[in-house]
Motif scaffolding. Structure first.
Motif, mmCIF file in Angstrom:
data_model
loop_
_atom_site.group_PDB
_atom_site.id
_atom_site.type_symbol
_atom_site.label_atom_id
_atom_site.label_comp_id
_atom_site.label_asym_id
_atom_site.label_seq_id
_atom_site.Cartn_x
_atom_site.Cartn_y
_atom_site.Cartn_z
ATOM 1 N N ALA A 1 42.157 61.990 -43.483
ATOM 2 C CA ALA A 1 41.863 63.188 -42.697
ATOM 3 C C ALA A 1 40.613 63.883 -43.241
ATOM 4 O O ALA A 1 39.754 64.339 -42.473
ATOM 5 N N ALA B 1 50.229 54.020 -35.881
ATOM 6 C CA ALA B 1 50.081 52.724 -36.552
ATOM 7 C C ALA B 1 48.612 52.459 -36.864
ATOM 8 O O ALA B 1 48.273 51.914 -37.917
ATOM 9 N N PHE B 2 47.732 52.839 -35.948
ATOM 10 C CA PHE B 2 46.316 52.603 -36.173
ATOM 11 C C PHE B 2 45.775 53.462 -37.316
ATOM 12 O O PHE B 2 44.954 53.000 -38.106
ATOM 13 N N GLU B 3 46.252 54.706 -37.414
ATOM 14 C CA GLU B 3 45.857 55.551 -38.537
ATOM 15 C C GLU B 3 46.246 54.900 -39.860
ATOM 16 O O GLU B 3 45.496 54.913 -40.828
ATOM 17 N N HIS C 1 46.756 51.697 -40.413
ATOM 18 C CA HIS C 1 45.886 50.523 -40.547
ATOM 19 C C HIS C 1 44.520 50.951 -41.088
ATOM 20 O O HIS C 1 43.961 50.316 -41.995
ATOM 21 N N LEU C 2 43.988 52.023 -40.557
ATOM 22 C CA LEU C 2 42.690 52.542 -40.980
ATOM 23 C C LEU C 2 42.742 52.976 -42.447
ATOM 24 O O LEU C 2 41.836 52.696 -43.230
ATOM 25 N N LEU D 1 36.736 51.457 -37.014
ATOM 26 C CA LEU D 1 37.092 52.121 -35.751
ATOM 27 C C LEU D 1 36.572 51.390 -34.522
ATOM 28 O O LEU D 1 37.062 51.613 -33.409
ATOM 29 N N MET D 2 35.566 50.548 -34.715
ATOM 30 C CA MET D 2 34.872 49.980 -33.565
ATOM 31 C C MET D 2 35.773 49.257 -32.555
ATOM 32 O O MET D 2 35.566 49.428 -31.347
ATOM 33 N N PRO D 3 36.737 48.442 -33.025
ATOM 34 C CA PRO D 3 37.593 47.784 -32.010
ATOM 35 C C PRO D 3 38.268 48.796 -31.082
ATOM 36 O O PRO D 3 38.388 48.550 -29.876
ATOM 37 N N LEU D 4 38.668 49.915 -31.615
ATOM 38 C CA LEU D 4 39.339 50.928 -30.798
ATOM 39 C C LEU D 4 38.346 51.683 -29.909
ATOM 40 O O LEU D 4 38.517 51.781 -28.695
ATOM 41 N N GLU E 1 37.619 61.985 -42.095
ATOM 42 C CA GLU E 1 37.353 62.255 -40.677
ATOM 43 C C GLU E 1 36.588 63.569 -40.508
ATOM 44 O O GLU E 1 35.642 63.655 -39.733
ATOM 45 N N PHE F 1 33.284 53.546 -39.408
ATOM 46 C CA PHE F 1 32.978 53.215 -38.021
ATOM 47 C C PHE F 1 33.218 51.738 -37.725
ATOM 48 O O PHE F 1 33.642 51.384 -36.631
ATOM 49 N N LEU G 1 51.376 53.882 -31.249
ATOM 50 C CA LEU G 1 50.306 52.959 -31.651
ATOM 51 C C LEU G 1 49.181 53.689 -32.374
ATOM 52 O O LEU G 1 48.549 53.136 -33.281
ATOM 53 N N SER G 2 48.939 54.925 -31.981
ATOM 54 C CA SER G 2 47.908 55.699 -32.662
ATOM 55 C C SER G 2 48.277 55.927 -34.117
ATOM 56 O O SER G 2 47.423 55.831 -35.005
#
Lengths: 177, 177
Positions: free
Chosen positions: B68, B51-53, B55-56, B136-139, B71, B133, B48-49
């Motif tokens: 990266a 997948a989230f990357e 998505h981001l 990222l906030m939901p996470l 970040e 941010f 899932l991480s």
DNA sequence: TGAGATAGCTAAACGATCTAGCAATCAATC
DNA sequence: GATTGATTGCTAGATCGTTTAGCTATCTCA
């Protein structure tokens, strides 16, 4: 191996954004919720997991996509190129070349499909499967060990927490309605 | 967006090998230690991480390397191209092009170095920091929320367990002596 | 039997990296 | 102050791994 490749050998990989970069003064005025040590630990596990994938790739002489292909072949059993393409979310043309590479280094071979002459079946070689699990064993064994040390109550606490984290990720990935 | 890209939108990414592929009959005769549900949960979090990357990256219109870089810029503050190259473990030539792309979409800009005219400084734009941010906030918020729901005792249990997992990864990544 | 779809491949194009090398700049030494 | 060696960030061409377009062989269905 190039200079950059040599260097990568010793570096930690970049920390993924998910679970947020280490919060710094540079949040642009955004107030951030804080997960304390647990958030930092989850980030570190993600970073270490990426490093381990790279280590595994080097140990097995494959790039990231080829390693992913091997993982699918090992966990699902033999697959057709179009099934493998779907798992990897790459085109069938790219998948042909991935399979070419895996065959060239002895990780897989192509067999004819038993009933459909359009298809072939990609089969992982026994040596590849053994090498892969051998490379994984320190990790699998270590996680099993630390998990089996937990009391039944602590195991439930950890399981409930991890389930909550999974839920957070799933909700974060849902499209907005 | 290509057909493969469209498809990726809806797919889970490949499960990383670390914490092992889902164990199947295809272990090539290798007996594997078992982490039960906790092992499966850790694997799912890694998947899932990833997948989230992705998505981001889509939310911010950047590829993996550019994300990266962002970040690093957000967590460290402005960096020179050679510092960024070291963080990303890519060449300075490739870093120049990453910076070009970030500048082109408004995520960063180049400034002259205050005392060293060989150097420039790559600065994230306020809009990029805010957008990052926000995405990222939901996470971050979700993980903070589930962490803060733990009792002090449960928090210690989780922290101790995660520290053990970090230890397993570190030992798995140590070169053999 | 013919039409439509699927499978896996090839070829050329594209994106992102690499290495090699350059000019500008800095710091240390004489 | 001049010289030397190192660093910085960039450009150019090469390489790798993907893409899209398109092909032939094969399968299924009406």
């Amino acid at each position: 191996m190039s200079r950059v490749e040599e260097k990568r050998k010793s570096d930690s990989p970049v920390e993924p954004a998910s679970l947020a970069p280490a919060i710094s003064a540079n949040t642009g005025g955004v107030a951030l919720p804080d997960s304390g040590l647990i958030g930092a630990q989850l980030r570190e596990i993600l970073t270490l997991s990426t490093a381990f994938e790279r280590h595994l790739g080097r140990a097995l002489s494959v790039n990231d996509t080829d390693l992913a292909a091997m993982e699918h072949l090992i966990s699902h059993g033999p697959l057709s190129p179009s099934e493998l393409a779907r798992h990897l979310t790459i085109s069938t043309a790219a998948t042909t070349i991935v399979i070419d590479r895996l065959v060239a280094v002895g990780h897989a071979h192509r067999e004819a499909h038993p009933h459909d002459r359009r298809k072939i079946v990609v089969v992982p070689t026994p040596a590849s499967v053994r090498a892969t699990f051998e490379a994984l064993m320190p990790l699998i064994g270590g996680v099993a060990s630390v998990t089996n040390e937990l009391s039944a109550e602590d195991r439930r606490t950890v399981t409930d927490f991890l389930a909550s984290v999974v839920g957070v990720y799933r909700r974060a990935l849902e499209p907005p309605v």
